[in-house]
Design a protein around this motif. Structure first.
Motif, PDB file in Angstrom:
ATOM      1  N   PHE A  38       0.832  -1.201   0.000  1.00 17.28           N
ATOM      2  CA  PHE A  38       0.000   0.000   0.000  1.00 17.28           C
ATOM      3  C   PHE A  38       0.872   1.259   0.000  1.00 17.28           C
ATOM      4  O   PHE A  38       0.632   2.188  -0.773  1.00 17.28           O
ATOM      5  CB  PHE A  38      -0.918  -0.012   1.219  1.00 17.28           C
ATOM      6  N   LEU A  39       1.906   1.275   0.824  1.00 19.55           N
ATOM      7  CA  LEU A  39       2.691   2.494   0.986  1.00 19.55           C
ATOM      8  C   LEU A  39       3.624   2.770  -0.182  1.00 19.55           C
ATOM      9  O   LEU A  39       3.967   3.928  -0.438  1.00 19.55           O
ATOM     10  CB  LEU A  39       3.500   2.420   2.285  1.00 19.55           C
ATOM     11  N   VAL A  40       4.035   1.744  -0.933  1.00 17.43           N
ATOM     12  CA  VAL A  40       4.934   1.986  -2.056  1.00 17.43           C
ATOM     13  C   VAL A  40       4.262   2.828  -3.133  1.00 17.43           C
ATOM     14  O   VAL A  40       4.941   3.486  -3.941  1.00 17.43           O
ATOM     15  CB  VAL A  40       5.450   0.648  -2.641  1.00 17.43           C
ATOM     16  N   THR A  41       2.937   2.853  -3.126  1.00 12.45           N
ATOM     17  CA  THR A  41       2.222   3.672  -4.112  1.00 12.45           C
ATOM     18  C   THR A  41       2.468   5.162  -3.903  1.00 12.45           C
ATOM     19  O   THR A  41       2.110   5.971  -4.765  1.00 12.45           O
ATOM     20  CB  THR A  41       0.706   3.393  -4.061  1.00 12.45           C
ATOM     21  N   TYR A  42       3.089   5.523  -2.801  1.00 14.46           N
ATOM     22  CA  TYR A  42       3.548   6.898  -2.578  1.00 14.46           C
ATOM     23  C   TYR A  42       4.412   7.373  -3.753  1.00 14.46           C
ATOM     24  O   TYR A  42       4.450   8.564  -4.081  1.00 14.46           O
ATOM     25  CB  TYR A  42       4.338   6.928  -1.268  1.00 14.46           C
ATOM     26  N   PHE A  43       5.103   6.405  -4.416  1.00 15.63           N
ATOM     27  CA  PHE A  43       6.012   6.749  -5.503  1.00 15.63           C
ATOM     28  C   PHE A  43       5.384   6.595  -6.881  1.00 15.63           C
ATOM     29  O   PHE A  43       6.108   6.617  -7.890  1.00 15.63           O
ATOM     30  CB  PHE A  43       7.270   5.867  -5.429  1.00 15.63           C
ATOM     31  N   ASP A  44       4.074   6.445  -6.975  1.00 17.59           N
ATOM     32  CA  ASP A  44       3.435   6.188  -8.263  1.00 17.59           C
ATOM     33  C   ASP A  44       3.745   7.256  -9.310  1.00 17.59           C
ATOM     34  O   ASP A  44       3.846   6.954 -10.498  1.00 17.59           O
ATOM     35  CB  ASP A  44       1.914   6.068  -8.094  1.00 17.59           C
ATOM     36  N   ASN A  45       3.876   8.500  -8.880  1.00 19.92           N
ATOM     37  CA  ASN A  45       4.136   9.578  -9.843  1.00 19.92           C
ATOM     38  C   ASN A  45       5.594   9.620 -10.303  1.00 19.92           C
ATOM     39  O   ASN A  45       5.948  10.408 -11.171  1.00 19.92           O
ATOM     40  CB  ASN A  45       3.748  10.930  -9.243  1.00 19.92           C
ATOM     41  N   ASP A  46       6.435   8.791  -9.700  1.00 22.05           N
ATOM     42  CA  ASP A  46       7.841   8.729 -10.092  1.00 22.05           C
ATOM     43  C   ASP A  46       8.259   7.267 -10.198  1.00 22.05           C
ATOM     44  O   ASP A  46       9.320   6.868  -9.728  1.00 22.05           O
ATOM     45  CB  ASP A  46       8.694   9.470  -9.054  1.00 22.05           C
TER      46      ASP A  46
END
Length: 362
Positions: A178-186
Motif C-alpha cells: 500500500f505504501l509503495v504507491t507513494y512513488f506512483d508519480n515517479d
C-alpha cells in the motif's frame, strides 16, 4: 470525494490505545476502502483521558481507515491481519498542521512500518509549514525566497529517502504494498522498489488488491533495458525452476498454452531457433497458461519442445508468472540478455530469428 455506505461485517482483532488532541466531541470514523468507495464500519467516541478501544473484524488482510469526522479530517491507515492478536496504536492530532501523528504502535510489523512512514510525512509537514510561513512574509527578500525553495527541495528529498528506506526494510509486510504507491508519480525512478515488494509478497498475497496493482504496474511498464522480474514456478516434476537460474544465457520467456492455436503455429519456429542456437548460449523458459496438466504435458511432447524449463501452476489466466508480466494474450514472448535485462518483447517469426542472428550470428 469517496461516496459513503454503511455495511454489516465478521475474526476479531482488538485495537486500543490513546488518541489525544481532537476537538471536544469529535468522533472517529472507522472505514475500509472498496474500489472508489469508503464503506463505514463503525464510529467511536474517544474518552476524556484519550483512551479508546474497538474490535476490528477481518477474515482476510484488511486495510482500515481511521478519520476524525470533521472537515478535511486526516486519515490514519491500519493494516489488520486475521492472525493479529491485538494492536496498540497511540495517536495525537496536531491541529496546527491538521495531521494525525502515530506516536507509537505495538503488536504488528505492518504498523511499525506505517509509524515510520507517518513520521516521515509529519516531519515534512512541519518543515513545509515553516518554509511557507516565512516565504509568505512581506519582509522576506527574494534572495531568502530562493534559499527557502532550495530548503523545500531538500525536505522533499529527505522525505522520499525516509519512505524508501522504510518500505524496503519492511518489504515482506503487506502494508508495504500500500505504501509503495507513494512513488506512483515517479515510478521509473523507484521501479526496483516496486519489484522488491512484489518479489516478497506475490506468492503469499497473490489475491490482495494492492499486490495485484503492483504486479500490473510492474508488468505493463516493462521496457527494454529493465531487469526482467523473477519467475519461480514448478515444472512437471514439481521442481521449482527460477528464471534467474538461467542468468548467463540469452533467454526467451515464452507464455503459451496447449489450447492456443497461434501458440502452436509459432512453436515450430521457436523449436528451430532453439536447436540452432542452444549451443551458443540460447535457452527458453516456457510458462504455460494451461489448467489441464495432461493437456499441457502432451502438448510439450507433441510439439518437440525439448528444453527442460517448462513451468506452470495450472491456474490459466491467473498464472503467477503471467500476472507478473501482465500477460493478457498469448503467445507472448520476452527476450532477455545474459544479465537478465529485457532486450525484446513480442518477437515472433522472422523478427525473433533476426534478433537472435544479430546476437549469435549464423
Amino acid at each position: 470525494m469517496m461516496a459513503m455506505m454503511v455495511v454489516s461485517w465478521s475474526q476479531k482483532v482488538e485495537l486500543s490505545g490513546t488518541l489525544t488532541g481532537l476537538p471536544e466531541g469529535v468522533k472517529v470514523m472507522l472505514a475500509v476502502a472498496v474500489g472508489s468507495k469508503l464503506e463505514v464500519r463503525d464510529s467511536l467516541a474517544v474518552a476524556q483521558n484519550g483512551k479508546y478501544k474497538l474490535s476490528l473484524k477481518a477474515e482476510k488482510p484488511t486495510l482500515f481507515i481511521l478519520q476524525p469526522q470533521m472537515q478535511k479530517g486526516p486519515q490514519v491507515h491500519v493494516m489488520v491481519m486475521p492472525d493479529d492478536r491485538g494492536l496498540t496504536l497511540n495517536m495525537a492530532y496536531d491541529q496546527q498542521h491538521n495531521y494525525m501523528r502515530v506516536v507509537s504502535s505495538k503488536g504488528s510489523r505492518n504498523m511499525e512500518l506505517y509509524q515510520r512512514f507517518n513520521a516521515a510525512l509529519y516531519e515534512s509537514v512541519k518543515e513545509f509549514g515553516r518554509i511557507n510561513a516565512e516565504f509568505g512574509k512581506a519582509e522576506t527578500s527574494e534572495e531568502r525566497k530562493q534559499e527557502l525553495q532550495q530548503e523545500a527541495q531538500g525536505v522533499q528529498m529527505r522525505q522520499k529517502l525516509a519512505v524508501k528506506e522504510a518500505v524496503s526494510a519492511y518489504s515482506d509486510c503487506l502494508m508495504s504494498a500500500f505504501l509503495v504507491t507513494y512513488f506512483d508519480n515517479d515510478f521509473a525512478t523507484y521501479c526496483e522498489l516496486y519489484e522488491e515488494v512484489l518479489g516478497k509478497l506475490d506468492k503469499k498475497y497473490a489475491d490482495d488488491q494492492f499486490v495485484a496493482n503492483i504486479a500490473h504496474k510492474v508488468a505493463t511498464s516493462l521496457k527494454e533495458g529493465s531487469l526482467a522480474p523473477e519467475i519461480e514456478m514448478k515444472d512437471k516434476d514439481g521442481k521449482l525452476r527460477k528464471l534467474s537460474d538461467l542468468r548467463g544465457k540469452v533467454v526467451l520467456i515464452d507464455f503459451w498454452a496447449s489450447w492456443c492455436g497461434p501458440c502452436r503455429a509459432e512453436l515450430p519456429n521457436v523449436v528451430r531457433l532453439y536447436n540452432k542456437y542452444k549451443d551458443k548460449g540460447f535457452d527458453i523458459y516456457s510458462v504455460s497458461l494451461d489448467k489441464d496438466r495432461n493437456a499441457w504435458l502432451q502438448a510439450i511432447q507433441n510439439t518437440g519442445q525439448v528444453w527442460p524449463n517448462h513451468v506452470s501452476d495450472l491456474q490459466g489466466w491467473t498464472s503467477s508468472g503471467g500476472r507478473t508480466y501482465g500477460v493478457s494474450s498469448i503467445p507472448h514472448a520476452v527476450l532477455i540478455d545474459r544479465k537478465g535485462r529485457i532486450i525484446g518483447k513480442n518477437l515472433r517469426g522472422e523478427a525473433l530469428a533476426a534478433k537472435l542472428k544479430e546476437i549469435f550470428g549464423e
